[in-house]
Design a protein around this motif. Structure first.
Motif, PDB file in Angstrom:
ATOM      1  N   LEU A 207       0.820  -1.204   0.000  1.00 54.63           N
ATOM      2  CA  LEU A 207       0.000   0.000   0.000  1.00 54.63           C
ATOM      3  C   LEU A 207       0.861   1.264   0.000  1.00 54.63           C
ATOM      4  O   LEU A 207       0.552   2.243  -0.683  1.00 54.63           O
ATOM      5  N   CYS A 208       1.938   1.232   0.776  1.00 56.19           N
ATOM      6  CA  CYS A 208       2.850   2.392   0.814  1.00 56.19           C
ATOM      7  C   CYS A 208       3.514   2.607  -0.545  1.00 56.19           C
ATOM      8  O   CYS A 208       3.600   3.735  -1.040  1.00 56.19           O
ATOM      9  N   PHE A 209       3.979   1.509  -1.143  1.00 59.67           N
ATOM     10  CA  PHE A 209       4.632   1.635  -2.448  1.00 59.67           C
ATOM     11  C   PHE A 209       3.631   2.070  -3.521  1.00 59.67           C
ATOM     12  O   PHE A 209       3.970   2.833  -4.420  1.00 59.67           O
ATOM     13  N   TRP A 210       2.406   1.573  -3.437  1.00 61.79           N
ATOM     14  CA  TRP A 210       1.381   1.988  -4.386  1.00 61.79           C
ATOM     15  C   TRP A 210       1.088   3.482  -4.260  1.00 61.79           C
ATOM     16  O   TRP A 210       0.949   4.190  -5.252  1.00 61.79           O
ATOM     17  N   ARG A 211       1.010   3.952  -3.019  1.00 64.89           N
ATOM     18  CA  ARG A 211       0.802   5.384  -2.791  1.00 64.89           C
ATOM     19  C   ARG A 211       1.931   6.203  -3.419  1.00 64.89           C
ATOM     20  O   ARG A 211       1.703   7.197  -4.115  1.00 64.89           O
ATOM     21  N   ASP A 212       3.169   5.773  -3.177  1.00 63.59           N
ATOM     22  CA  ASP A 212       4.314   6.518  -3.713  1.00 63.59           C
ATOM     23  C   ASP A 212       4.410   6.416  -5.232  1.00 63.59           C
ATOM     24  O   ASP A 212       4.927   7.330  -5.885  1.00 63.59           O
ATOM     25  N   SER A 213       3.919   5.306  -5.786  1.00 65.53           N
ATOM     26  CA  SER A 213       3.996   5.150  -7.245  1.00 65.53           C
ATOM     27  C   SER A 213       3.073   6.116  -7.959  1.00 65.53           C
ATOM     28  O   SER A 213       3.253   6.376  -9.160  1.00 65.53           O
ATOM     29  N   ARG A 214       2.083   6.649  -7.260  1.00 69.05           N
ATOM     30  CA  ARG A 214       1.154   7.606  -7.857  1.00 69.05           C
ATOM     31  C   ARG A 214       1.687   9.029  -7.788  1.00 69.05           C
ATOM     32  O   ARG A 214       1.067   9.946  -8.307  1.00 69.05           O
ATOM     33  N   HIS A 217       8.475  10.484  -7.160  1.00 64.45           N
ATOM     34  CA  HIS A 217       9.441  10.139  -6.126  1.00 64.45           C
ATOM     35  C   HIS A 217      10.794   9.840  -6.754  1.00 64.45           C
ATOM     36  O   HIS A 217      10.897   9.553  -7.949  1.00 64.45           O
ATOM     37  N   ALA A 218      11.828   9.885  -5.902  1.00 62.84           N
ATOM     38  CA  ALA A 218      13.193   9.696  -6.391  1.00 62.84           C
ATOM     39  C   ALA A 218      13.588   8.233  -6.476  1.00 62.84           C
ATOM     40  O   ALA A 218      14.753   7.928  -6.646  1.00 62.84           O
ATOM     41  N   TYR A 219      12.654   7.324  -6.328  1.00 60.98           N
ATOM     42  CA  TYR A 219      12.975   5.901  -6.427  1.00 60.98           C
ATOM     43  C   TYR A 219      11.857   5.191  -7.189  1.00 60.98           C
ATOM     44  O   TYR A 219      10.781   5.751  -7.438  1.00 60.98           O
ATOM     45  N   ASP A 220      12.127   3.935  -7.548  1.00 62.56           N
ATOM     46  CA  ASP A 220      11.176   3.169  -8.356  1.00 62.56           C
ATOM     47  C   ASP A 220      10.135   2.524  -7.446  1.00 62.56           C
ATOM     48  O   ASP A 220      10.177   1.322  -7.167  1.00 62.56           O
ATOM     49  N   ALA A 221       9.170   3.321  -6.995  1.00 61.35           N
ATOM     50  CA  ALA A 221       8.129   2.796  -6.114  1.00 61.35           C
ATOM     51  C   ALA A 221       7.260   1.778  -6.839  1.00 61.35           C
ATOM     52  O   ALA A 221       6.783   0.802  -6.240  1.00 61.35           O
ATOM     53  N   ARG A 222       7.055   1.983  -8.139  1.00 61.77           N
ATOM     54  CA  ARG A 222       6.230   1.046  -8.897  1.00 61.77           C
ATOM     55  C   ARG A 222       6.888  -0.337  -8.957  1.00 61.77           C
ATOM     56  O   ARG A 222       6.236  -1.371  -8.828  1.00 61.77           O
ATOM     57  N   GLY A 223       8.215  -0.344  -9.155  1.00 63.59           N
ATOM     58  CA  GLY A 223       8.922  -1.620  -9.194  1.00 63.59           C
ATOM     59  C   GLY A 223       8.863  -2.357  -7.874  1.00 63.59           C
ATOM     60  O   GLY A 223       8.675  -3.586  -7.837  1.00 63.59           O
ATOM     61  N   LEU A 224       9.006  -1.628  -6.775  1.00 61.61           N
ATOM     62  CA  LEU A 224       8.922  -2.264  -5.465  1.00 61.61           C
ATOM     63  C   LEU A 224       7.504  -2.743  -5.178  1.00 61.61           C
ATOM     64  O   LEU A 224       7.301  -3.785  -4.538  1.00 61.61           O
ATOM     65  N   PHE A 225       6.519  -1.979  -5.630  1.00 64.41           N
ATOM     66  CA  PHE A 225       5.139  -2.435  -5.462  1.00 64.41           C
ATOM     67  C   PHE A 225       4.915  -3.771  -6.177  1.00 64.41           C
ATOM     68  O   PHE A 225       4.289  -4.694  -5.632  1.00 64.41           O
ATOM     69  N   LEU A 226       5.401  -3.887  -7.388  1.00 63.33           N
ATOM     70  CA  LEU A 226       5.239  -5.140  -8.130  1.00 63.33           C
ATOM     71  C   LEU A 226       5.950  -6.290  -7.431  1.00 63.33           C
ATOM     72  O   LEU A 226       5.443  -7.418  -7.368  1.00 63.33           O
ATOM     73  N   ALA A 227       7.144  -6.009  -6.892  1.00 65.17           N
ATOM     74  CA  ALA A 227       7.884  -7.047  -6.188  1.00 65.17           C
ATOM     75  C   ALA A 227       7.115  -7.524  -4.957  1.00 65.17           C
ATOM     76  O   ALA A 227       7.004  -8.735  -4.692  1.00 65.17           O
ATOM     77  N   VAL A 228       6.571  -6.597  -4.198  1.00 63.57           N
ATOM     78  CA  VAL A 228       5.822  -6.954  -2.993  1.00 63.57           C
ATOM     79  C   VAL A 228       4.533  -7.690  -3.369  1.00 63.57           C
ATOM     80  O   VAL A 228       4.124  -8.661  -2.706  1.00 63.57           O
ATOM     81  N   ALA A 229       3.878  -7.235  -4.456  1.00 64.68           N
ATOM     82  CA  ALA A 229       2.650  -7.904  -4.893  1.00 64.68           C
ATOM     83  C   ALA A 229       2.928  -9.359  -5.269  1.00 64.68           C
ATOM     84  O   ALA A 229       2.145 -10.268  -4.941  1.00 64.68           O
ATOM     85  N   LEU A 230       4.044  -9.597  -5.928  1.00 64.04           N
ATOM     86  CA  LEU A 230       4.416 -10.975  -6.276  1.00 64.04           C
ATOM     87  C   LEU A 230       4.743 -11.781  -5.020  1.00 64.04           C
ATOM     88  O   LEU A 230       4.447 -12.980  -4.943  1.00 64.04           O
TER      89      LEU A 230
END
Length: 736
Positions: A207-214, A217-230
């Motif tokens: 949820l935190c990474f999804w929030r940041d992916s929207r 940000h200075a980092y790949d929040a979308r990539g971390l969200f996908l990793a956590v989702a998997l």
């Protein structure tokens, strides 16, 4: 120019779409296996995930986890976000625990203690919980640098210590751990609870990474969200499997490997690829800056042409090369005639556009080896190397003159212009850039003196003339500062009775070596160099002072006339000078008459008219000198309230012999009379001319018939002894 970061942005967009598509596909795959009616025997078959495949996938995950650590650790810099180090050290612990899990798996050799499902599950749960907690910390912590550089070593020590402590307790004190697996029964509720605890922690991180992916940000929040989702999908599989070899175990391990791969991609991009790409935007920017510096150093910013420095270098190279092959090098110096008029009348935008259009037009005439340069202002230079003879340069000069006769279309307006051009050819006219440029410029000035819109070759006599001109200007500067100037005064006579109506102040230059320098020699040079401005100030001050002195001495000299040049009107602050001269001399304003040339009314008309109106309001009289030679408008005469028109001597000289001059003077006198203006003729040298002027209605005159310009003392004597002879002669001739 190629932008690496922009290209990376496009690739990231494509990557996001593909990974979201992958996540959706894998989720659907899990749901279909979970929900579709399939036999339990098929799902729980031991053939789905044999030991060798388990070992392979686990070792792959371990390698990826170790890469996450090593890549981040060795590429880390203190200004980078500390979250990367937390992720790296956390996955070092995860990788080590996964390694212990593989060695503890049923069917593997003994790892200190015999392999068993419960032993493997303990290490498995420890790895999963460590990964989940690590990801949650990274998700919650601001993406900022660590406060101290040494903190990284504390993180590393903590990861190793936790791993070592857990391994020690599990291997040597397994009884401390609750049961997670019972042979013949399967997983205990505790194991399922821990799995759901891991899932809960991962959901919070997701949820935190999804929030940041929207957000940005200075980092790949979308990539971390996908990793956590998997990872969540992986853990869901491990809550559903009934044996370590069934299809859920297979899917769980595959999802786990994909999750690790996405985490590795995030840290690789952040730690390696992104800094490399950033270094490549920096390199590109530096190259662009260097190119801009080079452009500013060697090229004209308006036209993009080489500047003087680049032309100097190319000229010297061409001179050296052509000296060996016995060729000629020519340098052409061009100047736009009356360019200031374009700027002043139409504005600098038109002037700039004219320069750009001329540069484009000149480019069409040149060879690839030639160099067109704009050193500044309205000047252009052309370097012509490898010429067989000077005739080749002459041909180019002729083409330029022919091409320049064609008007330009600028901003919907047709503008005509002309050039003055000088040519210097090496080696005869110089063996270096400076001498060629100097001689080409000298030839260009000779072309201007010849009437402009033409060109000239340089010849040696021009240098002596230029040197003489330079000596004249230097001497003139010293004359203004060294009190070498003096004033002579020419009487102005009323033709009706021969009485003195005033004098005209005329400057003279008494040089200590050259003697009395003729005005026709130094006045044009003073105007060209704008030395006429300080000279005019000197003349005005001394003329007013002398007129006031005569007035105090009782001499009847009604007024004194002083000439103003066009340059003085434009740049000399005439209004202030007139006020100062009148105030310092205490001369009444009506005793001062300012003579302005007809051509000066054409330059800066609005400014000139306003200045002259204010001077006229002081009570100073105004007359137009050399009237009939220019193109002044009757409106100027009406608006300025001019007092007098001075008929140019070129008409007066031919009055008794030429019908054209008589017609012109007649027209001037009649026009002046209709406007209520006086007329005075200059250059009157004989009685018949005075007689003719009187008959035509011109009632004032000055010239050698009455007196030459006289020094102040002689003029005073002339006034005291004045005999109205010319008037008597005139009356005698009229009676005849």
């Amino acid at each position: 120019m190629h932008d690496p970061l922009l290209a990376t942005g496009h690739r990231t967009t494509r990557y996001s779409r593909c990974t979201y598509l992958l996540l959706g596909s894998l989720t659907l795959l899990l749901l279909s296996i979970w929900l579709l009616p399939q036999s339990a025997e098929l799902k729980q078959s031991h053939g789905w995930f044999p030991t060798w495949l388990h070992t392979t996938t686990e070792f792959f995950a371990i390698v990826v986890a170790m890469l996450v650590f090593s890549v981040t650790w060795h590429s880390y810099r203190v200004e980078r976000a500390g979250n990367l180090l937390i992720l790296a050290c956390g996955f070092l612990a995860v990788g080590l625990l996964d390694f212990a899990h593989v060695l503890s798996y049923r069917g593997m050799p003994n790892f200190i203690t015999p392999a068993s499902p419960e032993k493997a599950i303990d290490f498995w749960l420890a790895a999963r919980l460590s990964a989940a907690i690590c990801l949650l910390i990274v998700a919650l912590r601001p993406w900022t640098a660590l406060r101290k550089a040494t903190t990284r070593y504390y993180l590393l020590a903590a990861a190793l210590l936790v791993t070592a402590l857990f391994s020690y307790l599990q291997l040597w004190h397994p009884a401390l751990f609750p049961r997670t697996f019972i042979d013949g029964v399967g997983l205990t509720p505790l194991k399922i609870i821990v799995e759901w605890l891991v899932i809960s922690v991962l959901i919070a991180a997701a949820l935190c990474f999804w929030r940041d992916s929207r957000r940005a940000h200075a980092y790949d929040a979308r990539g971390l969200f996908l990793a956590v989702a998997l990872s969540i999908l992986s853990e869901l599989c491990f809550t559903a499997y009934s044996n370590v070899n069934d299809i859920y175990s297979l899917l769980g391990h595959l999802y786990k490997v994909l999750s690790y791969w996405f985490i590795y991609r995030v840290v690789f991009i952040s730690s390696v690829r992104e800094p490399y790409l950033r270094l490549a935007a920096e390199v590109s920017e530096r190259q662009a800056a260097e190119q801009k510096i080079e452009t500013l150093a060697f090229y004209d910013t308006l036209t993009g042409l080489p500047n003087l420095e680049l032309l100097r270098d190319r000229t010297n190279q061409s001179l050296a090369a052509n000296h060996r092959n016995h060729k000629h090098v020519a340098l052409l110096f061009m100047d736009i005639d009356a360019f200031k008029t374009v700027n002043d009348s139409l504005g600098h935008s038109y002037g700039d556009a004219l320069l750009v259009a001329l540069a484009e037009r000149l480019r069409l005439l040149l060879r690839h080896s030639d160099t067109l340069c704009r050193p500044g202002g309205d000047e252009f230079l052309i370097l012509l190397p490898d010429l067989e003879s000077a005739d080749d340069a002459a041909a180019i000069a002729q083409k330029i003159m022919a091409l320049q006769r064609q008007p330009f279309s600028l901003f919907g307006r047709t503008i005509s212009s002309s050039l003055s051009l000088g040519v210097a050819v090496a080696p005869s006219d110089g063996d270096c850039f400076e001498s060629l440029r100097r001689n080409a410029e000298t030839a260009m000035y000779k072309a201007k003196q010849a009437g402009r819109q033409t060109w000239r070759f340089f010849d040696a006599t021009m240098n002596s003339e230029a040197l003489e001109h330079l000596n004249l200007l230097n001497g003139l500067r010293q004359a203004i500062e060294g009190d070498e100037l003096l004033l002579h005064y020419q009487p102005q006579i009323d033709l009706r009775d021969g009485t003195l109506i005033g004098v005209e102040a005329l400057v003279r230059w008494q040089h200590p070596e050259w003697g009395l320098v003729a005005p026709g020699r130094f006045i044009p040079a003073a105007e060209e160099s704008r030395l006429i401005v300080p000279m005019g100030e000197w003349i005005l001050q001394h003329a007013c002072a002398q007129a006031a002195a005569w007035h105090r001495a009782g001499l009847v000299i009604p007024q004194i006339a002083v000439n103003l040049s066009a340059i003085q009107l434009q740049h000399g602050n005439v209004e202030r000078l007139v006020l100062q001269a009148l105030a310092s001399s205490q001369l009444p304003a009506h005793m001062l008459e300012l003579e302005i040339t007809e051509s000066s009314l054409l330059d800066n008309t609005a400014q000139v008219l306003e200045t002259l109106k204010r001077i006229k309001a002081m009570g100073v009289r105004l007359s137009i000198d050399d009237f009939g030679t220019g193109y002044s408008s009757l409106a100027y005469l009406r608006n300025l309230a001019v007092d007098k028109l001075k008929i140019d001597q070129s008409f007066v000289r031919d009055l008794t012999t030429g019908s054209d001059s008589r017609a012109i003077i007649t027209a001037i006198v009649q026009m002046a009379r209709s406007l209520g203006l006086e007329t005075i003729a200059e250059g009157v040298e004989d009685a018949p001319t005075a007689n003719a002027l009187y008959r035509l209605g011109c009632l004032q005159a000055q010239g050698y018939l009455y007196a030459r310009p006289l020094p102040a003392e002689q003029l005073a004597q002339f006034v005291r002894e004045q005999i109205p002879l010319p008037c008597a002669v005139l009356n005698h001739e009229l009676s005849v």
